[in-house]
Design a protein around this motif. Structure first.
Motif, PDB file in Angstrom:
ATOM      1  N   ALA A 270      -5.619   5.461  -3.696  1.00 24.04           N
ATOM      2  CA  ALA A 270      -6.355   6.327  -3.037  1.00 24.04           C
ATOM      3  C   ALA A 270      -6.890   6.104  -1.626  1.00 24.04           C
ATOM      4  O   ALA A 270      -7.056   6.908  -0.552  1.00 24.04           O
ATOM      5  N   CYS A 271      -6.623   4.775  -1.356  1.00 22.88           N
ATOM      6  CA  CYS A 271      -7.148   4.316   0.070  1.00 22.88           C
ATOM      7  C   CYS A 271      -6.200   4.626   0.986  1.00 22.88           C
ATOM      8  O   CYS A 271      -5.121   3.860   1.098  1.00 22.88           O
ATOM      9  N   PRO A 272      -6.448   5.235   2.107  1.00 23.66           N
ATOM     10  CA  PRO A 272      -5.359   5.227   3.111  1.00 23.66           C
ATOM     11  C   PRO A 272      -5.292   3.971   4.200  1.00 23.66           C
ATOM     12  O   PRO A 272      -4.151   3.848   4.609  1.00 23.66           O
ATOM     13  N   VAL A 273      -6.174   3.347   4.107  1.00 20.40           N
ATOM     14  CA  VAL A 273      -6.051   2.079   4.679  1.00 20.40           C
ATOM     15  C   VAL A 273      -5.130   1.032   4.054  1.00 20.40           C
ATOM     16  O   VAL A 273      -4.147   0.467   4.563  1.00 20.40           O
ATOM     17  N   TYR A 274      -5.485   1.136   2.573  1.00 18.34           N
ATOM     18  CA  TYR A 274      -4.497  -0.044   1.964  1.00 18.34           C
ATOM     19  C   TYR A 274      -2.925   0.276   1.918  1.00 18.34           C
ATOM     20  O   TYR A 274      -2.216  -0.390   1.864  1.00 18.34           O
ATOM     21  N   VAL A 275      -2.712   1.758   1.881  1.00 16.13           N
ATOM     22  CA  VAL A 275      -1.294   2.423   1.761  1.00 16.13           C
ATOM     23  C   VAL A 275      -0.763   2.090   3.153  1.00 16.13           C
ATOM     24  O   VAL A 275       0.482   1.735   3.106  1.00 16.13           O
TER      25      VAL A 275
END
Ligand code: FES
Length: 235
Positions: A152-157
């Motif tokens: 769910a994390c846009p940073v990790y993706v």
């Protein structure tokens, strides 16, 4: 149900394959997948184990959202179709199975154990803790490593080097433990760690165990900032 099928190296890209699954009132999405596997297509690959929201292995993308498939019921989605895809942000090994090596390496990197220094006591030594001291870190110990927060994390993706929500929450599980003597500053006070978080908060929203990684990250940012002016400050 529409299920993502993909064999890297053999298929060019994932395709959605449709299956007719009976809509039973008490069936979770995982029951639907097990029906497909048992009755319709034994070649489907996915992970699960406990079937009761404990092992954390059945996380998948259900109609676009990261969910535990054993705790998500088919009747939430009316007559369907219910679309099942692998968790976003992770390489696909096969169908709904993702590669979690990077996640496991990140968990290990935060020294997820009680660090004691300058002691020469027997291993049987007990360290008593008050209920308040237990409460300080207890929520972080509820994490089941289901990967939903990473998906769910846009940073990790976008930035796979980002240490990510669960690993930082795990670090805080030990940092806030009265028995621990570390602060994991070297692995948390980094651009790819707490300072990489843009505080979107989706990690906390999707957590099936009500852990609050977003709070853990913001709290450690404060700890790190204080430590830069008060070097003896740890928590
Ligand atoms: Fe264990 Fe879903 S099968 S958490």
């Amino acid at each position: 149900m529409e299920v993502s099928r993909y064999r890297p190296g053999e298929d060019d890209e994932p395709v959605l394959q449709g299956y007719d699954v009976p809509l039973m009132p008490d069936w979770a999405v995982l029951d639907g997948l097990n029906y497909i596997k048992d009755q319709l297509d034994g070649s489907l690959s996915y992970r699960w184990s406990c079937r009761m929201g404990v092992c954390g292995s059945c996380g998948m993308t259900v109609n676009g959202e990261p969910r535990l498939t054993c705790g998500t019921f088919l009747d939430e989605y009316g007559d369907g179709p219910v679309r099942i895809e692998p968790l976003k942000g992770f390489p696909v090994i096969r169908d709904l199975v993702v590669d979690i090596d990077d996640f496991l390496a990140k968990l290990s990197s935060v020294r997820p154990w009680l660090v004691r220094e300058g002691e020469d006591l027997p291993l049987t030594t007990e360290y008593a803790q008050t209920p308040e001291q237990l409460e300080a870190y207890k929520q972080y110990s509820m994490c089941i490593n289901c990967l939903l927060c990473y998906s769910a994390c846009p940073v990790y993706v976008l930035e796979p080097d980002f240490l990510g929500p669960a690993a930082i929450a795990l670090a805080q599980r030990y940092n806030l433990d009265s028995r621990d003597m570390d602060d994991r500053f070297d692995v948390l006070n980094l651009e790819d760690a707490v300072w990489g978080c843009t505080f979107v908060g989706e990690c906390t929203q999707v957590c099936p165990k009500h852990v609050d990684p977003a709070e853990a990250i913001q709290r450690y940012k404060l700890t790190a900032a204080l430590r830069s002016v008060l070097p003896w400050s740890r928590r």
